[in-house]
Design an enzyme around this catalytic site. Sequence first.
Site, PDB file in Angstrom:
ATOM      1  CG  ASN A  61      -6.845   0.920   0.202  1.00  0.00           C
ATOM      2  OD1 ASN A  61      -7.274   0.076  -0.572  1.00  0.00           O
ATOM      3  ND2 ASN A  61      -5.599   1.349   0.157  1.00  0.00           N
ATOM      4  CB  VAL A  62     -10.948  -0.226   5.665  1.00  0.00           C
ATOM      5  CG1 VAL A  62     -11.412   0.087   7.093  1.00  0.00           C
ATOM      6  CG2 VAL A  62     -12.103  -0.018   4.691  1.00  0.00           C
TER       7      VAL A  62
ATOM      8  CG  ASP B 199      -1.946   1.018   1.298  1.00  0.00           C
ATOM      9  OD1 ASP B 199      -2.385   1.452   0.216  1.00  0.00           O
ATOM     10  OD2 ASP B 199      -2.365   1.398   2.416  1.00  0.00           O
ATOM     11  CG  HIS B 200      -0.345   4.888   0.141  1.00  0.00           C
ATOM     12  ND1 HIS B 200      -0.757   5.910  -0.692  1.00  0.00           N
ATOM     13  CD2 HIS B 200      -1.455   4.511   0.826  1.00  0.00           C
ATOM     14  CE1 HIS B 200      -2.042   6.150  -0.498  1.00  0.00           C
ATOM     15  NE2 HIS B 200      -2.498   5.300   0.408  1.00  0.00           N
TER      16      HIS B 200
ATOM     17  N   GLY C 212      -7.580   8.684   7.349  1.00  0.00           N
ATOM     18  CA  GLY C 212      -7.726   9.084   8.748  1.00  0.00           C
ATOM     19  C   GLY C 212      -9.124   9.622   9.007  1.00  0.00           C
TER      20      GLY C 212
ATOM     21  CB  THR D 128      -8.766   5.340  10.346  1.00  0.00           C
ATOM     22  OG1 THR D 128      -7.662   5.886   9.613  1.00  0.00           O
ATOM     23  CG2 THR D 128      -9.018   6.184  11.573  1.00  0.00           C
TER      24      THR D 128
ATOM     25  CG  HIS E 143      -6.377   4.905  -1.185  1.00  0.00           C
ATOM     26  ND1 HIS E 143      -5.224   4.453  -0.594  1.00  0.00           N
ATOM     27  CD2 HIS E 143      -6.404   4.328  -2.410  1.00  0.00           C
ATOM     28  CE1 HIS E 143      -4.581   3.655  -1.422  1.00  0.00           C
ATOM     29  NE2 HIS E 143      -5.271   3.554  -2.545  1.00  0.00           N
ATOM     30  N   GLY E 144      -9.081   5.800   2.051  1.00  0.00           N
ATOM     31  CA  GLY E 144      -9.753   6.550   3.109  1.00  0.00           C
ATOM     32  C   GLY E 144     -11.153   6.021   3.368  1.00  0.00           C
TER      33      GLY E 144
HETATM   34  P1  13P Z   1      -8.414   4.987   6.347  1.00  0.00           P
HETATM   35  O1  13P Z   1      -7.293   4.860   7.349  1.00  0.00           O
HETATM   36  O2  13P Z   1      -8.957   6.364   6.307  1.00  0.00           O
HETATM   37  O3  13P Z   1      -9.445   3.940   6.489  1.00  0.00           O
HETATM   38  O4  13P Z   1      -7.730   4.785   4.906  1.00  0.00           O
HETATM   39  C1  13P Z   1      -6.974   3.622   4.670  1.00  0.00           C
HETATM   40  C2  13P Z   1      -6.255   3.725   3.383  1.00  0.00           C
HETATM   41  O5  13P Z   1      -6.700   4.370   2.464  1.00  0.00           O
HETATM   42  C3  13P Z   1      -4.995   2.982   3.256  1.00  0.00           C
HETATM   43  O6  13P Z   1      -4.351   3.245   2.056  1.00  0.00           O
END
Ligand code: 13P
Length: 338
Positions: free
Chosen positions: A232-233, A82-83, A183, A235, A210-211
Amino acid sequence: MALVTMKEMLEDAKRRRYAVGAFNVLNIESLQGILEAAVELKSPVIVNIAEVHFKYVDMEAMAPVVQRAAQLAPVPVALHLDHGLSLQTIVRAIRCGFTSVMFDGSMYPLEENIRLTKQIVEICHSVGVTVEAELGYVPGTESPRPNGTEAQPEFFTDPEEAERFVKETGVDALAVAVGTVHGLYKGEPKIDFDRLAEIARRTNIPLVLHGGSGISDEDFKRAIELGVCKVNVYTQMSIEAVNRIKRRLEREPELINFPELLLEAKAGIKDVVKRQMEVFGSAGKCESPSPLCNMCRACRLGRLRDREEAPQPASDERLIEVISKAIASALREWSHGD
Ligand code: 13P
């Protein structure tokens, strides 16, 4: 074995209009929580290891653990970087046996993002590794921010640029900036669905959101209907793990057995992952017979007693030869580009 490439997994998601959750692992308990959820719900799953989390998780040490767990899991699992921020990290991930990588070139101007992503696609595709890239910029960090983060429309993905980006780079999946943040959110998340629809129409490849923490079920469903195939999850998993630990310590302030707290964290993560799999529509997609069986074969292999019958991966020598050639050519190009 149930370790599959993300490309084939997302192709099924696109065809059957659901999204596969990509959940970040930081330790064995988080991996167990994620895989137990996937197995119980018969869902394909993507296990993320993020470069931004390298201070918590040793990629080289964790990859074999994920691969072993994936082999034993009767559902398809993709191991995803990831990233990834540099060619070096991408190559490390390939050597570790990741089945897909994300190259995040979102900090570069468009031309540079295209140039770097294209090179990474060539390298990864030469060894059968799927590539996700990001165009536009999804702000925030992977860790929960007490004050939250706001989406920045000036960094949203431009549909026309997305079309060109996908054509020129050959990426397999595209992470888009359409109103989500990594986040916690400052205020209500507001997804630009028209933009998302236009990007999907012009690119016709699996899109990635993402997010994923903090988005409503309705918004997820609408985004998936429009072409999002991977979410993507992280947080929300972290919040739930911490809350479970806090509650346990409130109940038992004298507790000194830290593995008990790790189990609390695992249970919290598992709950979040299960809930998201239901919302994303991936739950039940491995119910046999399923189109996923063609790529996964985990159930059949699970029944095989004779290990000889299992397909053998390409030899190390062959992989090293192919990767070295591709890297040498990419490095030559990178140094000319400077
Ligand atoms: P969140 O932490 O906001 O769920 O996003 C996770 C993410 O996009 C990882 O790449």
